[in-house]
Scaffold this motif. Structure first.
Motif, PDB file in Angstrom:
ATOM      1  N   THR A  43      64.030  52.307  69.627  1.00 11.43           N
ATOM      2  CA  THR A  43      63.523  52.651  68.309  1.00 11.43           C
ATOM      3  C   THR A  43      62.588  53.851  68.376  1.00 11.43           C
ATOM      4  O   THR A  43      62.591  54.699  67.476  1.00 11.43           O
ATOM      5  N   ILE A  44      61.808  53.957  69.439  1.00  7.85           N
ATOM      6  CA  ILE A  44      60.926  55.107  69.617  1.00  7.85           C
ATOM      7  C   ILE A  44      61.749  56.386  69.728  1.00  7.85           C
ATOM      8  O   ILE A  44      61.433  57.400  69.090  1.00  7.85           O
ATOM      9  N   VAL A  45      62.812  56.345  70.495  1.00  5.08           N
ATOM     10  CA  VAL A  45      63.680  57.520  70.618  1.00  5.08           C
ATOM     11  C   VAL A  45      64.350  57.824  69.283  1.00  5.08           C
ATOM     12  O   VAL A  45      64.472  58.990  68.881  1.00  5.08           O
ATOM     13  N   LEU A  46      64.763  56.799  68.559  1.00  6.53           N
ATOM     14  CA  LEU A  46      65.411  56.985  67.265  1.00  6.53           C
ATOM     15  C   LEU A  46      64.452  57.625  66.256  1.00  6.53           C
ATOM     16  O   LEU A  46      64.842  58.520  65.499  1.00  6.53           O
ATOM     17  N   ILE A  47      63.196  57.208  66.263  1.00  4.59           N
ATOM     18  CA  ILE A  47      62.216  57.801  65.352  1.00  4.59           C
ATOM     19  C   ILE A  47      61.985  59.271  65.692  1.00  4.59           C
ATOM     20  O   ILE A  47      61.859  60.111  64.793  1.00  4.59           O
ATOM     21  N   CYS A  48      61.958  59.597  66.976  1.00  6.01           N
ATOM     22  CA  CYS A  48      61.820  61.009  67.368  1.00  6.01           C
ATOM     23  C   CYS A  48      63.023  61.832  66.916  1.00  6.01           C
ATOM     24  O   CYS A  48      62.874  62.974  66.464  1.00  6.01           O
ATOM     25  N   THR A  64      55.457  57.434  66.513  1.00  9.20           N
ATOM     26  CA  THR A  64      56.032  56.795  67.702  1.00  9.20           C
ATOM     27  C   THR A  64      54.967  56.405  68.711  1.00  9.20           C
ATOM     28  O   THR A  64      55.093  55.380  69.381  1.00  9.20           O
ATOM     29  N   LEU A  65      53.917  57.209  68.823  1.00  9.84           N
ATOM     30  CA  LEU A  65      52.838  56.839  69.744  1.00  9.84           C
ATOM     31  C   LEU A  65      52.141  55.561  69.287  1.00  9.84           C
ATOM     32  O   LEU A  65      51.847  54.674  70.109  1.00  9.84           O
ATOM     33  N   ALA A  66      51.883  55.448  68.003  1.00 13.48           N
ATOM     34  CA  ALA A  66      51.268  54.220  67.483  1.00 13.48           C
ATOM     35  C   ALA A  66      52.208  53.029  67.674  1.00 13.48           C
ATOM     36  O   ALA A  66      51.773  51.942  68.070  1.00 13.48           O
ATOM     37  N   TYR A  67      53.498  53.232  67.446  1.00 16.39           N
ATOM     38  CA  TYR A  67      54.481  52.161  67.621  1.00 16.39           C
ATOM     39  C   TYR A  67      54.568  51.740  69.085  1.00 16.39           C
ATOM     40  O   TYR A  67      54.658  50.550  69.391  1.00 16.39           O
ATOM     41  N   ALA A  68      54.509  52.697  69.995  1.00 14.15           N
ATOM     42  CA  ALA A  68      54.572  52.383  71.428  1.00 14.15           C
ATOM     43  C   ALA A  68      53.346  51.607  71.884  1.00 14.15           C
ATOM     44  O   ALA A  68      53.461  50.645  72.657  1.00 14.15           O
ATOM     45  N   ILE A  69      52.186  52.001  71.408  1.00 16.27           N
ATOM     46  CA  ILE A  69      50.959  51.292  71.791  1.00 16.27           C
ATOM     47  C   ILE A  69      50.976  49.865  71.264  1.00 16.27           C
ATOM     48  O   ILE A  69      50.648  48.912  71.994  1.00 16.27           O
TER      49      ILE A  69
END
Length: 93
Positions: A43-48, A64-69
């Motif tokens: 999902t992080i890659v998809l958002i990017c 994506t940084l907030a989602y990853a954290i």
């Protein structure tokens, strides 16, 4: 070139279905946790990719940084909860 990233986003969305099956039908909690982490990574890659397609990559990188954290902290909390020993303390009076 934009069509390449659009097709990549569509294919990545289809690939997310593979770990989603593991999350829904996983035999153990840890299988489901690994499946959830795989979905979060994709999902992080998809958002990017979506940020690049809409030409707003800077804003989407922050998302994506907030989602990853949040995903990492959530995984740590769930892993800590399931790995802790349930110690029954008995107090004798």
């Amino acid at each position: 070139m934009d069509s390449f990233f659009l097709y990549s986003a569509v294919i990545l969305t289809a690939i997310i279905a593979v770990p989603a099956y593991r999350v829904l039908k996983g035999p153990t909690v840890f299988d489901r946790l690994v499946g959830t982490n795989a979905i979060a990574t994709k999902t992080i890659v998809l958002i990017c990719l979506i940020g690049y397609i809409f030409d707003r990559i800077g804003m989407f990188i922050d998302i994506t940084l907030a989602y990853a954290i949040l995903g990492f902290v959530g995984s740590l909390i769930i892993a800590k909860y399931f790995s802790s020993d349930k110690i029954n303390v008995r107090y004798d009076d």
